[in-house]
Write a protein that holds these residues in place. Structure first.
Motif, PDB file in Angstrom:
ATOM      1  N   GLU A 152       0.833  -1.211   0.000  1.00 34.52           N
ATOM      2  CA  GLU A 152       0.000   0.000   0.000  1.00 34.52           C
ATOM      3  C   GLU A 152       0.868   1.263   0.000  1.00 34.52           C
ATOM      4  OE1 GLU A 152      -3.621   0.470   1.439  1.00 34.52           O
ATOM      5  OE2 GLU A 152      -4.170  -1.555   0.858  1.00 34.52           O
ATOM      6  N   VAL A 153       0.282   2.330  -0.516  1.00 35.14           N
ATOM      7  CA  VAL A 153       0.980   3.601  -0.646  1.00 35.14           C
ATOM      8  C   VAL A 153       1.111   4.303   0.706  1.00 35.14           C
ATOM      9  CG1 VAL A 153       0.647   5.978  -1.491  1.00 35.14           C
ATOM     10  CG2 VAL A 153       0.474   4.045  -3.072  1.00 35.14           C
ATOM     11  N   VAL A 154       2.269   4.931   0.906  1.00 35.33           N
ATOM     12  CA  VAL A 154       2.507   5.839   2.031  1.00 35.33           C
ATOM     13  C   VAL A 154       2.823   7.202   1.429  1.00 35.33           C
ATOM     14  CG1 VAL A 154       3.953   6.381   4.026  1.00 35.33           C
ATOM     15  CG2 VAL A 154       3.419   3.981   3.473  1.00 35.33           C
ATOM     16  N   LEU A 155       2.006   8.200   1.722  1.00 34.04           N
ATOM     17  CA  LEU A 155       2.235   9.562   1.238  1.00 34.04           C
ATOM     18  C   LEU A 155       2.537  10.445   2.444  1.00 34.04           C
ATOM     19  CD1 LEU A 155       0.024  11.481  -1.367  1.00 34.04           C
ATOM     20  CD2 LEU A 155       1.211  12.640   0.502  1.00 34.04           C
ATOM     21  N   MET A 156       3.692  11.085   2.421  1.00 38.93           N
ATOM     22  CA  MET A 156       4.111  11.967   3.506  1.00 38.93           C
ATOM     23  C   MET A 156       4.283  13.383   2.975  1.00 38.93           C
ATOM     24  SD  MET A 156       6.939   9.500   5.379  1.00 38.93           S
ATOM     25  CE  MET A 156       7.220  10.680   6.718  1.00 38.93           C
ATOM     26  N   ASP A 157       3.691  14.340   3.658  1.00 37.36           N
ATOM     27  CA  ASP A 157       3.788  15.761   3.291  1.00 37.36           C
ATOM     28  C   ASP A 157       4.217  16.483   4.560  1.00 37.36           C
ATOM     29  OD1 ASP A 157       3.420  18.398   2.523  1.00 37.36           O
ATOM     30  OD2 ASP A 157       1.547  18.023   1.478  1.00 37.36           O
TER      31      ASP A 157
END
Length: 417
Positions: free
Chosen positions: A264-269
């Motif tokens: 699964e995707v991990v998006l960090m901002d």
């Protein structure tokens, strides 16, 4: 209820390692390899602020503005050094077209306001039963500025505008954007150096955090790691937005529970602050091996980011950068325009003392790119119900074109850069 790191570790000692929560593992993280990297960062000094006031007054003359009203916030800090919050009691600055600024504040707040005042200015106080607007109006009359144009900084609240109009009937109030934006949009070498340092902190925090992310961790767990690293590196934490799995398909996330899962995707901002200047960097990767669709979309976003960078040329309208990316995405079958799957937000925003500040890389923005302007570059792609990919790096315009503050990653296998 507050827990110290020591109390968390004491409680954790009785829990088998395999069953410990992500937040406990995050609290146990060894930060010994990290050292502050901001020791050579130089805060904004008196000479820099004098230069800002001189530029502002030159722009006021050029635009026929006799005075500018500014409330607490980034613009007040930018021009005066005063760090103050907004309340129903007005504290404000008035910058005249010539001479020293005026600081207006409640009598009982004066000592505190003076603590951070970093320029030469006249300070006038008002008592609880008095009107600060009458004080400002009187000062403007003394300076023979009451009948000319008075610029209002764009974040000033209505009650302040209304109060000034009542105290100064017939006042000609206009936007102060030509002055305030004219100064703040064009960063000096001192500002760019602080923004570079903030970006360096965030990138170093990413490199430390990325290999420590484990299956089962929540956004809060990952944010704890990122925050700890940012502070250990000498930065202040601006924000950490962590989106996992389907939540990454919605640019600012969802309230649904999320955990890191294989494939699964991990998006960090995430962003840091160094001496008042911010970074804003996003990274997207897959926990485990990416599938073909994830790999393809990630590659499209990387290429879109590069197209935006190439389109950011001196003298072109800021909106043309967004047009270049959005038009290309349409040829790949995304959109068109803001439709999903595709790019549902602007390509980028201005950045500096505020994480988001004028102007934006958005359709229709006619402001022409000039040296010293700083922007985020984040043309994400979002597939509702599946996942999203956002790669975000900031750049500043130079005499030779755009220059990155942080270098974008080259592949989904090495997603930090």
């Amino acid at each position: 209820m507050m827990f110290s790191r020591r109390s968390l570790l004491t409680a954790a000692a009785a829990i088998p390692l395999a069953t410990r929560s992500g937040v406990l593992r995050a609290a146990e993280a060894d930060l010994s390899a990290l050292e502050p990297i901001v020791g050579d960062a130089v805060p904004i000094g008196p000479a820099e602020r004098r230069g800002r006031l001189a530029r502002a007054q030159a722009l006021m003359k050029a635009n026929g503005i006799g005075a500018v009203l500014i409330e607490p916030g980034a613009s007040l800090l930018y021009f005066t050094g005063v760090r103050w919050g907004r309340s129903e009691r007005l504290t404000a600055a008035v910058i005249p077209v010539e001479g020293e600024p005026l600081i207006v504040t409640p009598f009982f707040e004066e000592p505190s306001v003076r603590e951070s005042l970093a320029i030469s200015a006249e300070v006038r106080v008002w008592q609880e039963h008095e009107s600060p607007f009458a004080l400002i109006a009187g000062w403007l009359r003394e300076k023979k500025l009451a009948t000319g144009w008075i610029g209002i900084e764009e974040t000033v609240r209505h009650f302040a505008v209304d109060g000034l109009l009542k105290a100064l009937p017939g006042a000609k109030l206009v936007s102060a954007n030509p002055v305030v934006r004219g100064c703040r949009m064009i960063k000096t070498a001192a500002e760019l150096a602080l923004m570079q340092k903030a970006a360096d902190v965030t990138m170093a925090a990413y490199r430390w955090t990325y290999p420590r992310i484990e299956a089962g961790m929540t956004p809060q767990d990952i944010g704890t790691l990122m925050s700890a690293a940012t502070r250990a590196l000498g930065g202040q934490v601006a924000f950490n937005l962590i989106l996992l799995g389907e939540a990454s398909a919605y640019p600012h996330g969802t309230g649904k529970p999320q955990k890191v899962a294989p494939g699964e995707v991990v998006l960090m901002d995430c962003g840091a602050v160094v001496h008042g200047y911010e970074s804003d960097i996003s990274r997207t990767f897959v926990h485990g091996a990416p599938n073909a669709e994830q790999r393809r979309v990630w590659g499209h976003v990387r290429a879109g980011q590069q197209r935006a960078f190439a389109a950011a040329r001196l003298g072109v309208p800021a909106g043309s950068v967004d047009d270049a990316v959005r038009g290309w995405y349409a040829t790949l079958g995304y959109g068109p325009d803001y439709r999903l799957p595709g790019l549902s937000h602007r390509t980028g925003h201005g950045i500096g003392m505020d994480g988001h500040e004028p102007v934006n890389l958005v359709r229709g923005e006619t402001t022409k790119l000039a040296p010293g302007m700083c922007f985020s570059n984040e043309p994400g792609l979002y597939l509702p119900g599946k996942f999203g990919v956002r790669l975000e790096d900031c750049f500043h315009m130079t005499a030779d074109g755009p220059k990155w503050f942080s270098v974008p990653p080259k592949s989904i296998e090495e997603p930090i850069g």
